[in-house]
Design a protein around this motif. Sequence first.
Motif, PDB file in Angstrom:
ATOM      1  N   TYR A  54      22.361  39.342  47.941  1.00  0.00           N
ATOM      2  CA  TYR A  54      22.258  39.078  46.511  1.00  0.00           C
ATOM      3  C   TYR A  54      21.666  40.003  45.813  1.00  0.00           C
ATOM      4  CZ  TYR A  54      21.838  34.024  47.663  1.00  0.00           C
ATOM      5  OH  TYR A  54      22.321  32.683  48.230  1.00  0.00           O
TER       6      TYR A  54
ATOM      7  N   VAL B 125      26.554  37.103  44.163  1.00  0.00           N
ATOM      8  CA  VAL B 125      26.322  37.102  45.558  1.00  0.00           C
ATOM      9  C   VAL B 125      27.701  37.338  46.515  1.00  0.00           C
ATOM     10  CG1 VAL B 125      25.957  35.051  47.196  1.00  0.00           C
ATOM     11  CG2 VAL B 125      25.106  35.125  44.888  1.00  0.00           C
TER      12      VAL B 125
ATOM     13  N   THR C 150      22.484  29.493  55.513  1.00  0.00           N
ATOM     14  CA  THR C 150      23.676  29.337  54.392  1.00  0.00           C
ATOM     15  C   THR C 150      23.415  28.126  53.590  1.00  0.00           C
ATOM     16  OG1 THR C 150      25.203  30.087  56.220  1.00  0.00           O
ATOM     17  CG2 THR C 150      26.302  28.581  54.656  1.00  0.00           C
TER      18      THR C 150
ATOM     19  N   ASN D 200      32.052  29.620  54.230  1.00  0.00           N
ATOM     20  CA  ASN D 200      30.643  30.012  53.324  1.00  0.00           C
ATOM     21  C   ASN D 200      30.399  28.984  52.495  1.00  0.00           C
ATOM     22  OD1 ASN D 200      29.723  32.731  54.210  1.00  0.00           O
ATOM     23  ND2 ASN D 200      31.792  33.603  53.678  1.00  0.00           N
TER      24      ASN D 200
ATOM     25  N   GLN E 192      19.186  31.020  49.461  1.00  0.00           N
ATOM     26  CA  GLN E 192      19.555  30.048  50.610  1.00  0.00           C
ATOM     27  C   GLN E 192      18.564  30.335  51.967  1.00  0.00           C
ATOM     28  OE1 GLN E 192      23.679  32.229  50.098  1.00  0.00           O
ATOM     29  NE2 GLN E 192      23.994  30.177  51.310  1.00  0.00           N
TER      30      GLN E 192
ATOM     31  N   ALA F 155      28.952  37.119  50.277  1.00  0.00           N
ATOM     32  CA  ALA F 155      28.748  36.588  51.741  1.00  0.00           C
ATOM     33  C   ALA F 155      29.934  36.782  52.691  1.00  0.00           C
ATOM     34  CB  ALA F 155      28.501  35.001  51.329  1.00  0.00           C
TER      35      ALA F 155
ATOM     36  N   ASN G  47      24.663  37.550  53.812  1.00  0.00           N
ATOM     37  CA  ASN G  47      24.421  37.185  52.579  1.00  0.00           C
ATOM     38  C   ASN G  47      23.786  38.394  51.715  1.00  0.00           C
ATOM     39  OD1 ASN G  47      25.566  34.461  53.123  1.00  0.00           O
ATOM     40  ND2 ASN G  47      23.513  33.748  53.576  1.00  0.00           N
TER      41      ASN G  47
END
Length: 281
Positions: free
Chosen positions: A278, A63, A48, A253, A45, A65, A276
Amino acid sequence: MTKTVLLLSLLISGLAFAQEDLLKDIDTIQTKNTDTSQPAFKALQIVTGQSTKLAAKKEWYIVVAHRFGDVSKGFKDFFGLDDASTKLGAIYGATDWLSFNLSRETNQKTFEGGAKYRLLKQNENFPVDIVGYNVMAVNTDLKKDNYPHLQFGDRLSYLTQALISRRFNDDFSLQLTPSYVHKNLYDPNIEDKNQFLAGLGGRYKISKRISINAEYFVNFDNHSFYKNPLSLGMDIETGGHVFQLLFTNSQINSDIGYLTNATGKWEKGQIFFGFNLYRVF
């Protein structure tokens, strides 16, 4: 003595060839590091909104967020910490050019499933990356008490995007994102069934592992109730993680919710802090 001289000659010759091979390897590595075919973005991303980066073949991403509440409410909601929205998701790289994702967000209890696929790749003969992105969302928060004739199809909405990015150098990348959203259930007083948007986002690297990111989407079918999403963020690379800190005027989100249901006004301080995270496997 003759044997010693012969041995030294062979050793020197071998070192010379080895040095030449090593220099060739170094030159090759340098060429790869400066190749414009490297990804325009380090994260999946920009802030977002989606970037043109894809998961590699057989890679799994988890993920997480999080968007806190409106910071302008101050101590009443402890600067947004009392009112948060969370998204949990997974992404799988089926090939190097195709990935699938599935997520669920607490806001509107929305499930989203999507596919991301590379159409064209930036290289010395082509100036940009072009990636397609499609999403279907299911709003499970809708209730028949409020909508007596509610059917499953009314819960669905769809997103189609073309992600077009260019990596100008090691530090700077830009992306243009034309988008189309279709909602089966909508309020005609505040939004349209079909919505067209255009987004512009970018990344500027300020250190080896940190970049500053920004993105803005214009909704051409906005009735002014919802706002155009504007977000600022920071990417932090830490090994197998990419951690993104951000400020945005859209607390939602989900891809579709973020684009079409932003409510905050930057000029009035109505912004939401979030992140966020990852993790790749």
